[in-house]
Design an enzyme around this catalytic site. Structure first.
Site, mmCIF file in Angstrom:
data_model
loop_
_atom_site.group_PDB
_atom_site.id
_atom_site.type_symbol
_atom_site.label_atom_id
_atom_site.label_comp_id
_atom_site.label_asym_id
_atom_site.label_seq_id
_atom_site.Cartn_x
_atom_site.Cartn_y
_atom_site.Cartn_z
ATOM 1 N N GLU A 172 -39.086 10.107 -27.469
ATOM 2 C CA GLU A 172 -39.724 9.052 -28.275
ATOM 3 C C GLU A 172 -39.793 7.714 -27.539
ATOM 4 O OE1 GLU A 172 -38.955 6.640 -32.447
ATOM 5 O OE2 GLU A 172 -37.936 8.539 -32.093
ATOM 6 N N ASP A 173 -38.741 7.361 -26.814
ATOM 7 C CA ASP A 173 -38.620 5.992 -26.297
ATOM 8 C C ASP A 173 -38.778 5.851 -24.788
ATOM 9 O OD1 ASP A 173 -38.175 5.058 -28.855
ATOM 10 O OD2 ASP A 173 -36.008 5.294 -28.729
#
Length: 718
Positions: A76-77
């Site tokens: 996600e990051d």
């Protein structure tokens, strides 16, 4: 800050033979891809996956789970992909990380849709591999512990509310009560800070008064257990603030009336000792028979086992006592995590799998929902497991949520039995269909061939299956009627314009219009005209753009006169998605205020009525007639809100209440007082406020007025 060596030490204690290489590699990879990222607390981002991994190590999980915890945010990051994780750490870790990854990077129409899809994905992954949700819970737990670093109170409250709605119930469903309790306590602090502080003060005051009492009860229990030769551990504990608050709200009690803020736990070696201990306690103090619950003989679906009994203890006070074995105590704290340890790897034994059949049901019940709000509402229903056990005429035991009715029971037996249900017998006696069933009831359903569900059933059924099937049949009937009406309206308008609506359908023109508006078929387009979500003129203008100018004049001629200036958002504070110049009015059944989640209900020719989303009447309405609406951020006006204040009567009380309301910049529209012979006073006020947050502030201030015992928002009091 947790260090990787702390995690490795914890794993080595419970699994000396663990292969720690995958943990080391996951740590190094996570540190590299998260380098330069910082948490709101100012700490390096790596501190978060380390904390999550430590929580899972404390749960004694396998090394694959803990490696996935260290990597749970990298997809996600960071630029890392699922393929990268799979190549480096294997398909097991990649599957878990993918299941945990939120869908925040994908486009959604609103926050509710994003939350619903993220949750749906997690449920599907959870059914496949329970470790996904264990990491998700650990992730949320650490985020809640650091919630103070969010500077906006509304953001803190939103995250905390989501935790109460979704994550704490999941932890309870999985039997991981230490996580559930911590999530609830932190979330309570941020969602209702005034109530939290009030209960905190009361509990601290009670602790001083109760210390001697705890010693007295503990000593008596110790002596009795020694006399009966039952070696055991005895613990006395204070209940959570949140559970005390829930009891005060659900049973309409003051703090002083909550008798069981202290619970005692007796932990023994064997099951026979547990039953012997219960008998010994009942020989000391009189039991309250309806408070005896045997979850050893009848375990909860989350594997929880214990005997609960409440007795009239010393000084006539009620005492709640839980009796369980050491193994039951371990499972009561760890739940599914106790069965998903390093020893069992990726295997869940058959019994545990059966106990978690509810996960499969959760997946099945949520497969066909397109409305994110409805999906989230139904997940919440499925996650609250306060169950009852009822019996079929053939002697089978069936599990239902507390408050369930014969209609829920009928749908549990079979969809057709539910639809054709016209009556019920409970323990041999005819009861209404809205009758609340209780544990031990024998239920028999009476059916009538060809019968169909009533919309009124939606106001009392408790199971998702019943609600979904009832809505489905009602929607089908409603859609059929609306299709007929929509076709008639379109044909009529097209004839006025010298156009042939049916010919345009055959030529494919109306099909193109349906595609433009995002409908799957022409029938859906026509039905939405009948529902009132589209006008025939909008269809005509899309199908034949050259007629648009003439069409606008015609549209103005056929619109209701009342839908003129009154419908503008500047006059109501409401924006209606996709519709302009439509009459907007507020429902009197729930009195929505700016800040309340709202929905609109379309009535043909009468505009849009605004309801609060949790209004009981919304449950009865056809979802097809509901339309997205929102408060206009630019609009500021006052709206009526009604509150009920319960007090013990005293001189000058009304003046003090009125002063609090006016000090908070609200005008009193009307007031009414009822005082009973016992001195209990009920004040009903309708006040003008600008938002639900202003109303909450006023209600919080009113609760601090001397002798006020309860303040509630109610339907307008006439």
């Amino acid at each position: 800050m947790i260090r990787i060596t702390d995690i490795l030490d914890t794993i080595s204690e419970y699994n000396p033979d663990a292969d720690l290489d995958i943990i080391d590699r996951a740590y190094v990879y996570s540190a590299r891809v998260h380098e330069g990222q910082v948490r709101l607390s100012g700490e390096p981002y790596l501190s978060h996956p380390l904390e999550v991994a430590q929580i899972l190590a404390d749960m004694r999980l396998d090394v694959e789970s803990i490696a996935a915890a260290l990597l749970h945010d990298v997809i996600e990051d960071t630029p890392a992909t699922k393929e990268d994780i799979q190549d480096l750490f294997g398909p097991g870790v990649a599957h878990i990380v993918e299941g945990v990854t939120k869908l925040s990077a994908l486009p959604f129409s609103n926050k509710a849709a994003q939350q619903a899809e993220s949750l749906r994905k997690m449920i599907l992954a959870m059914a496949d591999d329970i470790r996904v949700v264990l990491i998700k819970l650990a992730d949320r737990l650490h985020n809640m512990r650091t919630l103070k670093y969010h500077k906006k109170p509304e953001k803190q409250a939103a995250i905390a509310q989501e935790t109460l709605d979704i994550y704490a119930p999941i932890a309870a469903r999985l039997g991981i009560f230490w996580v559930k309790n911590e999530l609830e306590e932190i979330a309570f602090f941020y969602t209702l800070p005034d109530e939290y502080e009030h209960i905190d003060a009361m509990v601290n005051r009670a602790k001083d008064e109760k210390e001697d009492y705890i010693k007295e009860v503990s000593t008596s229990l110790h002596y009795k257990m020694e006399e009966m030769e039952l070696p055991c551990d005895i613990k006395g504990r204070y209940k959570q603030h949140y559970s005390i608050y829930q009891k005060m709200i659900s049973q309409n009690l003051d703090f002083d009336e909550v008798y069981d803020i202290i619970a005692f736990r007796i932990i023994l070696d064997t099951v026979p000792q547990c039953y012997a201990a219960m008998g010994a306690i009942h020989s000391m103090w009189k039991p309250i028979y309806y408070k005896i619950k045997d979850y050893i003989g009848n375990p909860k679906p989350n594997m929880y086992q214990s005997i609960h009994t409440t007795v009239i203890g010393p000084k006539g006070e009620r005492v709640e006592i839980q009796i369980r074995t050491r193994e039951m105590d371990r499972i009561a704290e760890s739940g599914i995590a106790a069965h998903w340890s390093y020893k069992e790897g990726t295997h869940i034994d058959e019994n545990t799998g059966e106990m978690f059949a509810w996960i499969r049901n959760l997946v099945e019940n949520q497969e066909n929902f397109n409305d994110p709000d409805e999906f989230l509402e139904n997940v919440r229903i499925d996650l609250y497991p306060d169950e009852i056990y009822v019996i079929t005429p053939a002697g089978e035991i069936k599990t239902l949520p507390r408050g369930a009715t014969p209609v829920d029971f009928a749908y549990l037996i079979h969809t057709e039995v539910g639809a054709e249900c016209t009556g019920a017998k409970v323990n041999g006696k005819i009861v209404p269909l809205a009758h609340e069933l209780k544990t031990g009831d024998t239920v028999e359903i009476i059916t009538t061939k060809g019968h169909t569900p009533s919309p009124d059933w939606l106001t009392f059924v408790k199971t998702v299956k019943a609600r979904t099937k009832i809505r489905g049949l009602i929607n089908a009937r409603e859609k059929e009627r609306s299709y007929s009406l929509g076709r008639e309206m379109c044909e009529k308008l097209f004839r006025k314009k010298n156009q042939n609506f049916n010919a345009l359908i055959k030529s494919g023109h109306i099909g193109e219009v349906a595609d433009t508006f995002g409908f799957k078929s022409v029938d859906d387009l026509i039905a939405h005209v009948g529902f009132g979500k589209l006008t025939p003129m909008q269809v005509l203008n899309k199908a034949l753009p050259n007629l648009e100018k003439e069409g606008k004049e015609e549209e103005e001629a056929i619109l209701p006169k009342s839908a003129g200036n009154r419908s503008k958002k500047s006059d109501t504070g409401i924006i209606v998605k996709g519709l302009n110049d439509v009459l907007v009015k507020f429902s009197k059944c729930c009195n929505p205020l700016p800040g309340d989640p709202i929905t609109g209900y379309i009535t043909q020719g009468q505009g849009v009525t605004i309801h609060r989303k949790n209004c009981i009447n919304v449950l009865k309405m056809s979802p097809e007639r509901l339309i997205d609406v929102q408060w206009s951020g630019e609009y500021h006006d006052s709206y009526p809100a009604s509150i009920r204040i319960k007090t013990d009567d005293r001189f000058g009380l009304l003046a003090d209440i009125a002063l609090v309301i006016t000090k908070n910049n609200a005008n009193i529209l009307n007031a009414k007082t009822d005082t009973s012979d016992t001195g209990v006073a009920m004040f009903y006020f309708t006040i003008m406020v600008e938002s639900s947050s202003q109303l909450r502030k006023i209600m919080s201030a009113l609760r601090r007025v001397k002798k006020v015992t309860e303040v509630k928002r109610v339907v307008r009091h006439e």
